[in-house]
Design an enzyme around this catalytic site. Structure first.
Site, short mmCIF file in Angstrom:
data_model
loop_
_atom_site.label_atom_id
_atom_site.label_comp_id
_atom_site.label_asym_id
_atom_site.label_seq_id
_atom_site.Cartn_x
_atom_site.Cartn_y
_atom_site.Cartn_z
N GLU A 1 20.48 29.39 -83.05
CA GLU A 1 20.54 30.48 -84.03
C GLU A 1 21.27 30.00 -85.29
O GLU A 1 20.84 30.26 -86.42
CB GLU A 1 21.29 31.70 -83.47
N SER B 1 10.78 -2.61 -50.20
CA SER B 1 9.96 -1.47 -50.63
C SER B 1 9.40 -1.68 -52.04
O SER B 1 8.91 -0.75 -52.65
CB SER B 1 10.79 -0.19 -50.58
N TRP C 1 6.59 -3.32 -54.33
CA TRP C 1 6.43 -1.99 -54.83
C TRP C 1 5.40 -1.26 -53.98
O TRP C 1 4.36 -1.84 -53.65
CB TRP C 1 6.00 -1.98 -56.29
N THR D 1 20.81 1.61 -50.72
CA THR D 1 19.75 1.34 -51.70
C THR D 1 20.26 0.37 -52.76
O THR D 1 19.53 -0.52 -53.20
CB THR D 1 19.23 2.66 -52.32
N LEU E 1 17.82 1.72 -62.53
CA LEU E 1 17.90 3.19 -62.62
C LEU E 1 17.97 3.70 -64.06
O LEU E 1 18.68 4.68 -64.33
CB LEU E 1 19.09 3.74 -61.82
N LYS F 1 18.48 8.10 -45.32
CA LYS F 1 19.72 8.67 -44.75
C LYS F 1 20.36 9.67 -45.71
O LYS F 1 20.67 10.80 -45.32
CB LYS F 1 20.71 7.54 -44.42
N LEU F 2 20.56 9.24 -46.95
CA LEU F 2 21.18 10.16 -47.91
C LEU F 2 20.21 11.30 -48.25
O LEU F 2 20.65 12.44 -48.45
CB LEU F 2 21.61 9.39 -49.18
N SER G 1 20.68 13.94 -45.60
CA SER G 1 21.95 14.67 -45.78
C SER G 1 21.88 15.60 -46.98
O SER G 1 22.37 16.73 -46.93
CB SER G 1 23.11 13.70 -46.00
N1 LIG Z 1 10.37 4.25 -51.30
C1 LIG Z 1 11.31 4.92 -51.89
O1 LIG Z 1 11.06 5.86 -52.62
C2 LIG Z 1 12.75 4.52 -51.68
C3 LIG Z 1 13.74 5.12 -52.46
C4 LIG Z 1 15.06 4.75 -52.23
C5 LIG Z 1 15.36 3.84 -51.25
N2 LIG Z 1 14.35 3.28 -50.54
C6 LIG Z 1 14.66 2.31 -49.49
O2 LIG Z 1 15.56 2.94 -48.60
C7 LIG Z 1 16.39 1.96 -48.01
C8 LIG Z 1 17.78 2.48 -47.91
O3 LIG Z 1 17.76 3.62 -47.14
P1 LIG Z 1 19.06 4.48 -46.85
O4 LIG Z 1 18.68 5.65 -46.06
O5 LIG Z 1 20.13 3.62 -46.30
O6 LIG Z 1 19.36 4.98 -48.33
P2 LIG Z 1 20.63 5.14 -49.26
O7 LIG Z 1 20.07 5.71 -50.53
O8 LIG Z 1 21.39 3.91 -49.43
O9 LIG Z 1 21.50 6.20 -48.49
C9 LIG Z 1 22.35 5.85 -47.42
C10 LIG Z 1 23.70 5.40 -47.89
O10 LIG Z 1 24.27 6.41 -48.70
C11 LIG Z 1 25.67 6.48 -48.51
N3 LIG Z 1 26.03 7.85 -48.11
C12 LIG Z 1 27.03 8.58 -48.64
N4 LIG Z 1 27.07 9.77 -48.09
C13 LIG Z 1 26.10 9.84 -47.20
C14 LIG Z 1 25.66 10.86 -46.31
N5 LIG Z 1 26.24 12.05 -46.23
N6 LIG Z 1 24.60 10.59 -45.52
C15 LIG Z 1 23.98 9.40 -45.58
N7 LIG Z 1 24.37 8.40 -46.40
C16 LIG Z 1 25.42 8.62 -47.19
C17 LIG Z 1 26.01 5.40 -47.47
O11 LIG Z 1 26.35 4.27 -48.25
P3 LIG Z 1 27.35 3.13 -47.72
O12 LIG Z 1 26.58 2.41 -46.65
O13 LIG Z 1 27.60 2.28 -48.92
O14 LIG Z 1 28.55 3.81 -47.19
C18 LIG Z 1 24.68 5.20 -46.78
O15 LIG Z 1 24.54 3.94 -46.21
C19 LIG Z 1 16.24 0.71 -48.84
O16 LIG Z 1 15.58 -0.27 -48.08
C20 LIG Z 1 15.41 1.12 -50.01
O17 LIG Z 1 14.52 0.11 -50.40
C21 LIG Z 1 13.06 3.59 -50.71
#
Ligand SMILES: NC(=O)c1ccc[n+]([C@@H]2O[C@H](COP(=O)([O-])OP(=O)(O)OC[C@H]3O[C@@H](n4cnc5c(N)ncnc54)[C@H](OP(=O)(O)O)[C@@H]3O)[C@@H](O)[C@H]2O)c1
Length: 362
Positions: A58, A174, A176, A202, A210, A298-299, A302
């Protein structure tokens, strides 16, 4: 009557369009546009909020006035503010310029403000019309609205997967899965987010940049969420000339001796647990209206469980990765009944080359 309603819609849509020009730059503020007509219905000025700290829509429109606005009309997609912030209250400007009619699409979602601006305008004898194009206005500012209602950032989760639902091989590779155009689209999508979140794993596996590849300047905040702090000494995210990076760790589990691996310039915050909603809340407090979650299974699991995710963006490539222990987009939600699963809403599908892109609401 019908004709004047169509004209009002036209100008409100123009205000919404102007508001959208601020996309990716206004947080923590909303995107707002304003159009001013003179008493004969001629366009005499317009404006939009281009960036936090810059004039409100505005104010910009009044600064740009080409003619007298007395007895004129203003169209704004969000209720004008009535408080002194970084800039003076817009309600005062509307009153002092002698505007006769105000079209407001939606109220300010901030409960402390909501309706107050409109009341002040009405008290000053101005005719206020509320609700024109409210669907479009809510969509445009959905992140700002969500943040004001929940105190958390609006979360969008993105993943790329094969036709058999795999996000990576069992060795973690992963790169691509999807095609170049899908990946370019992800770069431009990043430009409309205030922050991008990954987990520590990751970072270790993919070492991503990113960034929006310069589409947004400054780049979105890059966030690593870690329970262990066991992050590499070298990482693309540690180059803070490219973009800001924030490491957020769970102080109840992390080994703080790893902090010395993180170079100066990287911002660090700790939380009391690994609940991703605390991260969403922290990012909202830091001024992020929306967050792009690009984490692994994993993340991702969560974050979904914690209610951090409002929208999903899935890229599906015509590939088969196979493997019993290859990664899925999510790990186990431990559902025991089909009534418990997430039912997604409003799915929209399109093709990016041979890849399929699906957008849905949680
Ligand atoms: N295709 C796709 O779109 C895509 C996208 C992203 C990732 N990826 C693949 O995914 C793989 C990694 O998978 P990831 O599941 O380990 O992913 P991540 O994105 O790394 O998430 C898990 C990590 O997040 C942290 N974290 C913090 N709080 C958390 C919670 N409440 N629950 C779970 N984790 C928590 C931990 O890190 P710390 O271990 O450091 O404590 C944990 O090891 C890689 O190989 C990557 O290439 C693929």
């Amino acid at each position: 009557m019908i004709e004047s309603h169509i004209i009002d819609i036209k100008w409100m849509k123009r205000a919404i369009y102007l508001a959208s020009l601020g996309k990716g730059r206004t947080s923590p503020n909303p995107m707002v546009g304003a159009v001013i007509l003179d008493k004969n219905g001629n366009l005499i000025s317009e404006g939009f909020h281009s960036k936090s700290g810059m004039p409100h829509a505005e104010a910009m429109a009044f600064n740009n006035l080409k003619k007298d606005a007395r007895d004129g009309t203003i169209y704004v997609n969000l209720e004008p503010c009535c408080h002194q912030g970084k800039t003076p209250p817009c309600v005062d400007k509307i009153i002092s310029f002698g505007i006769k009619r105000v079209f407001v699409s939606i109220e300010d979602p901030d409960k402390r403000m909501s309706g107050k601006g409109i009341k002040l305008l009405k008290d000053a004898g101005i005719k206020v019309h509320l609700g024109l194009c409210k669907k479009e206005s809510k969509e445009l500012n959905k992140s700002f609205i969500h943040k004001n209602i929940t105190d958390n950032a609006y979360g969008v989760m993105k993943w790329a997967m094969s036709m058999d639902g795999r996000v990576g091989l069992k060795n973690g590779k992963s790169k691509w899965i999807t095609n170049k155009d899908s990946r370019s689209l992800v770069h431009s999508l990043r430009a409309s987010f205030d922050a991008i979140v990954i987990g520590g794993n990751t970072l270790r596996k993919d070492d991503p940049f990113l960034t929006s590849r310069g589409i947004r300047n400054p780049e979105p905040l890059r966030v690593v969420f870690t329970k262990t702090l066991n992050l590499p000494v070298k990482s693309n995210l540690w180059d803070c000339k490219l973009a800001r990076t924030l490491v957020v760790y769970d102080a109840s589990t992390a080994d703080e001796k790893f902090l010395k691996r993180i170079p100066e310039g990287v911002e660090i915050e700790k939380l009391s647990s690994d609940n991703p909603i605390l991260l969403s809340n922290l990012l909202a407090k830091k001024g992020c209206n929306n967050v792009f979650w690009e984490c692994g299974p994993k993340l991702a699991t969560s974050a979904m469980k914690a209610g951090c995710i409002q929208e999903l963006m899935t890229f599906i490539a015509p590939k088969i990765l196979g493997g019993v222990s290859s990664m899925n987009p999510f790990s186990d939600f431990e559902f025991t009944d089909m009534d418990e699963v997430f039912n997604l809403n409003e799915p929209e599908t399109s093709f990016i080359g041979n890849d399929i892109y699906v957008k849905s609401i949680t």
